[in-house]
Scaffold this active site. Sequence first.
Site, PDB file in Angstrom:
ATOM      1  N   CYS A 112       2.574  -5.894   0.841  1.00 57.87           N
ATOM      2  CA  CYS A 112       1.782  -6.822   1.648  1.00 57.87           C
ATOM      3  C   CYS A 112       1.588  -6.343   3.080  1.00 57.87           C
ATOM      4  CB  CYS A 112       2.435  -8.200   1.643  1.00 57.87           C
ATOM      5  SG  CYS A 112       2.593  -8.934  -0.005  1.00 57.87           S
ATOM      6  N   HIS A 251      -0.287 -12.004   7.761  1.00 56.44           N
ATOM      7  CA  HIS A 251      -0.369 -11.881   6.313  1.00 56.44           C
ATOM      8  C   HIS A 251      -0.312 -13.267   5.699  1.00 56.44           C
ATOM      9  CE1 HIS A 251       0.323 -11.012   2.194  1.00 56.44           C
ATOM     10  NE2 HIS A 251       1.620 -11.262   2.232  1.00 56.44           N
ATOM     11  N   ASN A 281      -2.054 -15.525  -1.932  1.00 62.45           N
ATOM     12  CA  ASN A 281      -1.504 -14.305  -1.350  1.00 62.45           C
ATOM     13  C   ASN A 281      -2.157 -13.114  -2.029  1.00 62.45           C
ATOM     14  OD1 ASN A 281       0.018 -12.095  -0.552  1.00 62.45           O
ATOM     15  ND2 ASN A 281       1.998 -13.028  -0.965  1.00 62.45           N
TER      16      ASN A 281
END
Length: 356
Positions: A112, A251, A281
């Site tokens: 990520c 993020h 996500n």
Amino acid sequence: MAVIDGVGGYLPPGVITNADLGAELDTSDEWIRRRTGIGARRWVADERIATSDLAVLAARRAIAARGDAQAPLGAVIVATMSPDRRSPATAPVVADKLGLQPVAAFDVGAACGGFVYALAVASSFVQSSLAEAVVVVGAECMSRVIDRTDRATAVLFGDGAGAVVVRRARSGDVGRIHCFDLGSDGANVDLITQKGGGSLIPEPVETSEKWLQVQGRATYRHAVARMSASATAVLERAGWQVAEIDVVVPHQANARIIDAVATNLGLPAAALVKTLHRMGNTSAASIPLALAHCAATGALAPTQRVLLTALGGGLAWGSAAVTWEHSGQVIDPLLGCADESTGTSAGKSPGELENR
């Protein structure tokens, strides 16, 4: 110096709502929203579509949106944790489909946090004259690496791709990529991991080792601490005060993580970007997708100061301080999303873009 001169994003059409997941799993819309802030995510339905296909669509949009189309594209960097294959890398496939052969092309694997890492590499390429302009893509088919029967991960992740073009700064540019802070902690590698398929646990693997696994509580604690410290470090390097930041793009993993980091730093709520409500996500794609959305809706404009920060498996984290340069026409990757109850968001501050 380097600037971001072109941004684009792409989301596949398959919207998976919390209600859809609740019909299959022991969960509910209320439970998912309360714990994560996520309302929907996109999953690729066609098995013939791979991460490289999403990457190409996002990259084409970023390239088309460039303000300076004269700078030759000399490299393609793809940040992903769901590549087309273990080998070769996905980036050469993307470069080929973009018609950019024989440029340098490689993947960055920082989960990520991968987009911030890739952006740092691209900035270095430009500043060292290895390339005049670089295409940086964060692209994921996360639906292919999660167990869709596992409530702990199935509710979190979505598919998509976001891209930027990084080029050498010129006289008259108002933007800059100023500085980065990058770090890692391999002692906590098992907090976010897909164990099977590598040299440590080669194929064939047990079912539990095939899919991505996340230790949620421990990951939350590390994410808040590491992202807060990294963001603080990069602001100090840039010489910026918190009150001077116009847009904060973290993020998009969990709304509680984002809020906790914002509280730790004293970040202004109006500057905080949240797109996970409609995207979930999307791992390495989450920051560039959010940038594309903000640029398309008027929440991001030239000369604004932008803070990027992320943490992913590794553990690997990173932050960047950027003065925005790009001013071209951008397609909003969220156009057509099933959950558009707020209507148009053009001209709103980043904090107002979140669906509540």
